[in-house]
Design an enzyme around this catalytic site. Structure first.
Site, short mmCIF file in Angstrom:
data_model
loop_
_atom_site.label_atom_id
_atom_site.label_comp_id
_atom_site.label_asym_id
_atom_site.label_seq_id
_atom_site.Cartn_x
_atom_site.Cartn_y
_atom_site.Cartn_z
N ASP A 11 -6.84 51.19 9.98
CA ASP A 11 -7.48 52.05 11.10
C ASP A 11 -8.76 52.63 10.29
O ASP A 11 -9.61 53.02 11.17
CB ASP A 11 -6.62 53.27 11.29
CG ASP A 11 -5.36 52.73 12.20
OD1 ASP A 11 -5.78 52.12 13.22
OD2 ASP A 11 -4.41 53.29 12.20
N ASN B 18 -2.36 47.22 3.58
CA ASN B 18 -0.98 47.74 3.93
C ASN B 18 0.28 47.04 3.51
O ASN B 18 0.17 46.09 2.98
CB ASN B 18 -0.79 48.52 5.41
CG ASN B 18 -1.24 47.14 6.16
OD1 ASN B 18 -0.25 46.27 6.26
ND2 ASN B 18 -2.44 47.31 7.07
N LYS C 173 -3.60 51.63 25.68
CA LYS C 173 -4.38 50.26 25.29
C LYS C 173 -4.25 49.28 26.28
O LYS C 173 -4.76 47.94 26.08
CB LYS C 173 -3.86 49.73 24.16
CG LYS C 173 -4.17 50.70 22.71
CD LYS C 173 -3.70 50.11 21.42
CE LYS C 173 -3.81 51.15 20.30
NZ LYS C 173 -3.88 50.58 18.86
N PHE D 209 2.20 45.80 19.13
CA PHE D 209 3.35 46.29 18.46
C PHE D 209 2.97 47.77 18.00
O PHE D 209 1.80 47.96 18.01
CB PHE D 209 3.52 45.41 17.16
CG PHE D 209 4.31 44.23 17.13
CD1 PHE D 209 3.96 43.20 18.01
CD2 PHE D 209 5.47 44.26 16.48
CE1 PHE D 209 4.86 42.34 18.00
CE2 PHE D 209 6.40 43.11 16.71
CZ PHE D 209 6.17 41.85 17.39
N LYS E 149 1.21 54.24 23.70
CA LYS E 149 0.18 53.10 23.38
C LYS E 149 -0.01 52.08 24.15
O LYS E 149 -1.28 51.56 24.49
CB LYS E 149 0.69 52.65 21.99
CG LYS E 149 0.27 53.14 20.73
CD LYS E 149 0.83 52.99 19.69
CE LYS E 149 0.83 53.79 18.30
NZ LYS E 149 1.42 53.52 17.07
N LYS F 121 -18.39 47.40 -9.95
CA LYS F 121 -17.16 48.01 -10.14
C LYS F 121 -17.27 49.45 -10.32
O LYS F 121 -18.24 49.84 -11.24
CB LYS F 121 -16.38 47.38 -11.23
CG LYS F 121 -14.85 47.92 -11.37
CD LYS F 121 -14.25 47.44 -12.69
CE LYS F 121 -12.98 48.34 -13.02
NZ LYS F 121 -12.66 48.44 -14.31
N1 CTP Z 1 -4.03 47.87 16.38
C1 CTP Z 1 -5.54 47.30 16.50
N2 CTP Z 1 -6.69 47.40 15.59
C2 CTP Z 1 -6.40 48.57 15.14
C3 CTP Z 1 -5.21 49.29 14.89
C4 CTP Z 1 -4.06 48.74 15.54
O1 CTP Z 1 -5.66 45.96 17.07
N3 CTP Z 1 -7.53 48.94 14.36
C5 CTP Z 1 -3.27 47.09 16.94
C6 CTP Z 1 -2.10 46.96 16.18
O2 CTP Z 1 -2.21 45.50 15.95
C7 CTP Z 1 -0.69 47.00 17.03
C8 CTP Z 1 -1.10 48.02 17.76
O3 CTP Z 1 -2.52 48.39 17.65
O4 CTP Z 1 -0.46 45.86 17.85
C9 CTP Z 1 -0.34 49.42 17.43
O5 CTP Z 1 -0.76 49.88 15.93
P1 CTP Z 1 -0.25 51.03 15.21
O6 CTP Z 1 -0.80 50.94 13.71
O7 CTP Z 1 1.24 51.05 15.65
O8 CTP Z 1 -0.93 52.08 16.18
P2 CTP Z 1 -2.26 52.63 16.00
O9 CTP Z 1 -2.94 52.45 17.44
O10 CTP Z 1 -3.18 52.51 14.93
O11 CTP Z 1 -2.11 54.44 16.34
P3 CTP Z 1 -1.59 55.48 15.03
O12 CTP Z 1 -2.10 55.14 13.90
O13 CTP Z 1 -1.84 56.39 15.74
O14 CTP Z 1 0.22 55.36 15.17
#
Ligand code: CTP
Length: 401
Positions: free
Chosen positions: A278, A208, A340, A322, A336, A288
């Site tokens: 995610d 990302n 969490k 975050f 969130k 490959k």
């Molecule tokens: N985070 C994490 N592990 C993951 C995904 C997210 O620890 N697999 C943590 C990120 O480091 C951040 C927080 O969760 O502190 C929120 O991340 P964000 O991408 O905004 O949200 P998600 O929980 O992934 O939810 P969504 O994709 O529905 O927005």
């Protein structure tokens, strides 16, 4: 300023005349001021002026060794508690950012462990030149402190940003910075930063747009506030300079999960600024992947939510997440925080100009579990980092009362 040992480094710009006033005001406030001038600075102002104002000899020649028992530039470098470069020309900023030490001023600055404040003064276009900006960013990352120039009429005839800040304001800025208490002394702070990479085959991966700037800024700020910092970072181009930061490099969301959980039990404050994937490819190919006619679908599976796992096993830790959002930022952030089991969350709307991935600035809102909100204006990530840590400190203090 009373009793402070201040090394005033004057480089060659017309604003050198204002440095005389700065030397005078520092001396009047009780500082012991020693001055180093570059050769070009002496074309604008005579060293005699600074000598008379500070009652100390002025240094400009690296090889002018008056006392055989000492090496002058090392002696000065060790003596100083604070070094101020005023005016700092584009040239001296460039030299410092590249470790060049070819005169008394730059040699001494390279040797000092004093806090260094840089007050730039130059033409507005020079100040905006990418080379100057890059050099200033480098120095900022290394912990040098900038006192921004003011905007107004410049000696070169232009009107814009580049005028040396007024001497009293320079002193004020230094005083404000000096009194910043080491609020995180004795605290163990665990921070995650950057993106993760999820491999598909030997040449491809999913990732990302995170660059790690916010997380690295938090690590630097926490160390500057006295904390012992562990930074678990995905692949970034950033370097850590502060010796007190323990850097752990990881690649995947699974690595992030392992390392964060490893350091978690011992930590007091945990901040998850990383952008963790995610999903990852369900199948990782050892060879490959060859292209075939038609479309391609890649099956993805969920990674572990690192933050959620930390929220579940939390004991004494103050846990901060975050949230990168593009709409309904505050509501989504609050959701969130609850889901969490966090103590606070830093929400940024990544769709807003000046916020989110890649840039040097951010616009964030800090929300805590008591529904208190602090909305910060657009600011440098380094400054936002300090503010976030101050909010966390305040919340911890409120909890212990
Ligand atoms: N985070 C994490 N592990 C993951 C995904 C997210 O620890 N697999 C943590 C990120 O480091 C951040 C927080 O969760 O502190 C929120 O991340 P964000 O991408 O905004 O949200 P998600 O929980 O992934 O939810 P969504 O994709 O529905 O927005």
């Amino acid at each position: 300023m009373l009793g402070k040992k201040v090394l005033l480094c004057v480089s060659g710009g017309i604003a050198a005349y204002k440095a005389c006033d700065l030397a005078s005001k520092l001396t009047q406030q009780g500082a012991d001021v020693k001055v180093i001038m570059t050769e070009n600075a002496m074309k604008f102002v005579s060293p005699l002026v600074f000598q008379a104002l500070t009652r100390n000899p002025v240094h400009f020649d690296t090889f002018d060794e008056l006392d055989p028992a000492k090496i002058a530039h090392i002696d000065l470098a060790d003596w100083a508690e604070i070094a101020i470069i005023a005016p700092a020309t584009a040239n001296v900023i460039g030299k410092l950012a590249h470790g060049i030490a070819d005169d008394m001023l730059t040699t001494t600055l390279l040797a000092t462990s004093a806090e260094v404040y840089i007050a730039p003064a130059m033409n507005v276009h020079m100040y905006e030149h990418p080379a100057v900006i890059q050099n200033m960013n480098q120095l900022d990352q290394w912990g040098y402190h900038f006192i921004e120039p003011g905007a107004g009429y410049l000696a070169c005839g232009y009107v814009g940003k580049g005028r040396l800040e007024e001497p009293l304001k320079i002193i004020e800025a230094i005083k404000n910075h000096q009194v910043k208490p080491m609020i995180l002394t004795g605290k163990k702070v665990l921070i995650s930063a950057g993106p993760t990479r999820e491999k598909l085959d030997p040449v491809r991966f999913f990732t990302n747009r995170s660059t790690g700037k916010m997380g690295f800024a938090l690590a630097e700020a926490a160390a500057n506030l006295g904390a012992d910092v562990t930074l678990v970072a995905g692949p970034t181009e950033l370097d850590i300079v502060n010796q007190r930061i323990h850097l752990v490099n990881i690649t995947t969301a699974e690595d992030m999960y392992t390392e964060m959980n490893k350091y978690f039990p011992d930590s007091d404050i945990v901040i998850k600024a990383a952008a963790v994937a995610d999903y990852r490819p369900k199948q990782v190919f050892t060879e490959k992947m060859k292209k075939k006619p038609g479309d391609l679908s890649i099956e993805m599976e969920r990674t572990k939510d690192v933050l959620m796992s930390l929220g579940e096993r939390k004991t004494k830790q103050f846990l901060v997440g975050f949230a990168a959002e593009t709409n309904n930022a505050i509501e989504n952030g609050m959701e969130k925080l609850k889901r969490k089991n966090l103590d606070a969350i830093v929400v940024n709307n990544v769709a807003t100009e000046g916020a989110g991935f890649g840039g040097d600035t951010n616009i964030v809102t800090y929300l805590n579990k008591n529904l208190q909100q602090h909305q910060l204006d657009i600011a440098l990530k380094t400054d936002i980092a300090t503010s976030i840590l101050q909010f966390i400190h305040q919340d911890l203090k409120d909890e212990s009362n």
